[in-house]
Design a protein around this motif. Structure first.
Motif, short mmCIF file in Angstrom:
data_model
loop_
_atom_site.label_atom_id
_atom_site.label_comp_id
_atom_site.label_asym_id
_atom_site.label_seq_id
_atom_site.Cartn_x
_atom_site.Cartn_y
_atom_site.Cartn_z
N GLU A 152 -83.74 3.85 45.54
CA GLU A 152 -82.58 2.96 46.34
C GLU A 152 -81.15 3.68 46.36
OE1 GLU A 152 -80.82 0.77 48.40
OE2 GLU A 152 -82.63 -0.24 47.71
N GLN A 153 -81.14 4.20 47.76
CA GLN A 153 -79.82 4.80 47.92
C GLN A 153 -78.58 4.17 48.12
OE1 GLN A 153 -79.17 8.31 48.01
NE2 GLN A 153 -81.09 8.42 46.73
N ASP A 154 -78.85 2.61 48.25
CA ASP A 154 -77.50 1.71 48.53
C ASP A 154 -77.34 1.64 46.87
OD1 ASP A 154 -76.11 -0.56 48.45
OD2 ASP A 154 -77.12 -1.31 50.05
N PHE A 155 -76.06 2.22 46.41
CA PHE A 155 -75.54 2.10 44.84
C PHE A 155 -75.31 0.57 44.46
CE2 PHE A 155 -73.83 6.66 45.25
CZ PHE A 155 -75.01 7.14 45.42
N ASP A 156 -74.91 -0.18 45.41
CA ASP A 156 -74.48 -1.56 45.20
C ASP A 156 -76.06 -2.41 44.91
OD1 ASP A 156 -71.88 -1.23 45.53
OD2 ASP A 156 -71.74 -2.02 47.41
N LEU A 157 -77.08 -2.02 45.73
CA LEU A 157 -78.22 -2.74 45.26
C LEU A 157 -78.95 -2.00 44.12
CD1 LEU A 157 -80.31 -4.70 46.47
CD2 LEU A 157 -80.97 -3.05 48.05
N PHE A 158 -78.68 -0.71 43.85
CA PHE A 158 -79.21 -0.36 42.48
C PHE A 158 -78.52 -0.83 41.49
CE2 PHE A 158 -78.46 2.79 39.26
CZ PHE A 158 -80.01 3.10 39.06
N ASN A 159 -77.32 -0.91 41.38
CA ASN A 159 -76.68 -1.55 40.42
C ASN A 159 -77.00 -3.02 39.91
OD1 ASN A 159 -75.21 0.76 40.03
ND2 ASN A 159 -73.27 -0.07 41.19
N LYS A 160 -77.09 -3.87 41.08
CA LYS A 160 -77.80 -4.98 40.96
C LYS A 160 -79.21 -5.42 40.44
CE LYS A 160 -78.51 -9.10 44.17
NZ LYS A 160 -79.75 -9.29 44.28
N ASN A 161 -79.85 -4.40 40.83
CA ASN A 161 -81.38 -4.33 40.50
C ASN A 161 -81.35 -4.25 39.07
OD1 ASN A 161 -82.26 -5.12 42.98
ND2 ASN A 161 -82.84 -3.12 43.75
N GLU A 162 -80.46 -3.04 38.44
CA GLU A 162 -80.61 -2.68 37.34
C GLU A 162 -80.10 -3.79 36.30
OE1 GLU A 162 -82.00 0.17 35.87
OE2 GLU A 162 -82.70 0.30 38.06
N VAL A 163 -79.10 -4.23 36.68
CA VAL A 163 -78.42 -5.73 35.86
C VAL A 163 -79.50 -6.67 35.90
CG1 VAL A 163 -76.83 -7.30 35.97
CG2 VAL A 163 -76.11 -4.94 36.26
N GLU A 164 -80.24 -6.93 37.02
CA GLU A 164 -81.24 -8.11 36.99
C GLU A 164 -82.45 -7.67 36.36
OE1 GLU A 164 -82.18 -8.95 41.27
OE2 GLU A 164 -80.21 -9.90 41.59
N LYS A 165 -82.80 -6.49 36.34
CA LYS A 165 -83.92 -6.22 35.19
C LYS A 165 -83.58 -6.51 33.87
CE LYS A 165 -84.85 -1.86 37.16
NZ LYS A 165 -85.27 -0.28 37.08
N ARG A 166 -82.41 -6.46 33.22
CA ARG A 166 -82.07 -6.58 32.08
C ARG A 166 -81.31 -7.96 31.70
NH1 ARG A 166 -81.55 -1.53 33.72
NH2 ARG A 166 -82.16 0.18 32.17
N SER A 167 -81.38 -8.77 32.90
CA SER A 167 -80.51 -9.99 32.77
C SER A 167 -81.00 -10.96 31.67
CB SER A 167 -80.80 -11.12 34.18
OG SER A 167 -82.18 -11.30 34.14
N ASN A 177 -75.00 -0.61 33.35
CA ASN A 177 -74.67 0.10 34.57
C ASN A 177 -74.29 1.46 34.16
OD1 ASN A 177 -71.96 1.50 36.33
ND2 ASN A 177 -73.43 0.51 37.60
N ILE A 178 -73.80 1.80 33.23
CA ILE A 178 -73.59 2.89 32.51
C ILE A 178 -74.84 3.60 32.14
CG2 ILE A 178 -72.64 4.36 30.51
CD1 ILE A 178 -70.16 2.31 30.63
N THR A 179 -75.68 2.84 31.49
CA THR A 179 -77.06 3.36 30.92
C THR A 179 -78.00 3.77 32.09
OG1 THR A 179 -76.63 1.82 28.95
CG2 THR A 179 -78.80 2.71 29.42
N SER A 180 -77.86 2.71 33.29
CA SER A 180 -78.84 3.03 34.30
C SER A 180 -78.59 4.50 34.87
CB SER A 180 -78.73 2.01 35.22
OG SER A 180 -78.91 0.69 34.72
N TRP A 181 -77.10 4.66 35.15
CA TRP A 181 -76.97 5.96 35.70
C TRP A 181 -77.25 7.24 34.80
CZ3 TRP A 181 -76.47 6.59 40.82
CH2 TRP A 181 -76.40 5.58 41.47
N GLU A 182 -77.01 6.94 33.41
CA GLU A 182 -77.42 8.03 32.97
C GLU A 182 -78.77 8.50 32.84
OE1 GLU A 182 -75.64 8.23 28.88
OE2 GLU A 182 -73.48 7.82 29.65
N ILE A 183 -79.54 7.25 32.95
CA ILE A 183 -81.02 7.39 33.04
C ILE A 183 -81.52 8.27 34.32
CG2 ILE A 183 -83.17 6.09 33.36
CD1 ILE A 183 -82.16 4.05 31.53
N VAL A 184 -80.84 7.74 35.41
CA VAL A 184 -80.67 8.70 36.82
C VAL A 184 -80.58 10.04 36.31
CG1 VAL A 184 -79.96 8.80 38.91
CG2 VAL A 184 -80.53 6.68 38.12
#
Length: 151
Positions: free
Chosen positions: A69-84, A43-50
């Motif tokens: 994706e402007q839904d932050f919960d969905l953005f967070n979920k997608n970023e975590v899933e990408k690196r699951s 999560n920290i890394t994903s937001w730093e990339i943004v």
């Protein structure tokens, strides 16, 4: 000390504190429901990339960088899933490498850039300085979450 260097020092100080917290925390400890250290670091890394993309667009004089994706919960979920399927070591490596790349970009900013208002990736306006402060604030917030979970 310049304001740019001061910002770098501040985010470095927090990052060094966070490294100690990460290293001393059980990697299997649930920080949030379904999230361990690994997901928090993603999560920290994903937001730093943004934020990094936003600063790069600003420096280039390009239109503002917006999150698709402007839904932050969905953005967070997608970023975590990408690196699951990533291990903790790979997540930590990305966390560290992105920060180093981001710092190189920040160091290229001029002092006169810092007070300029810009449109942030989520649509609000802040100064470049305030955008960089968000990096520090976000990591401190999650560091406190981790400390709370370990008590």
């Amino acid at each position: 000390m310049s304001e740019v260097n001061d910002l770098i020092q501040r985010i470095d100080t927090v990052r060094n504190e966070m490294k100690v917290v990460v290293e001393s925390t059980d990697p299997n400890l649930e920080i949030f429901p379904g999230w361990t250290i690994k997901e928090v670091l993603v999560n920290i890394t994903s937001w730093e990339i943004v934020i990094h993309k936003a600063i790069l667009a600003f420096r280039a004089g390009d239109p503002p960088y917006f999150l698709r994706e402007q839904d932050f919960d969905l953005f967070n979920k997608n970023e975590v899933e990408k690196r699951s399927d990533w291990g903790l070591e790979q997540v930590i490596r990305e966390w560290e490498e992105e920060r180093e790349d981001l710092k190189k970009t920040i160091l290229k900013l001029k002092e006169t850039d810092l007070p300029i208002e810009m449109v942030l990736p989520w649509g609000s306006d802040r100064t470049v300085y305030e955008l960089i402060e968000i990096i520090e604030e976000h990591e401190v917030e999650h560091m406190e979450d981790i400390k709370k979970a370990t008590k």
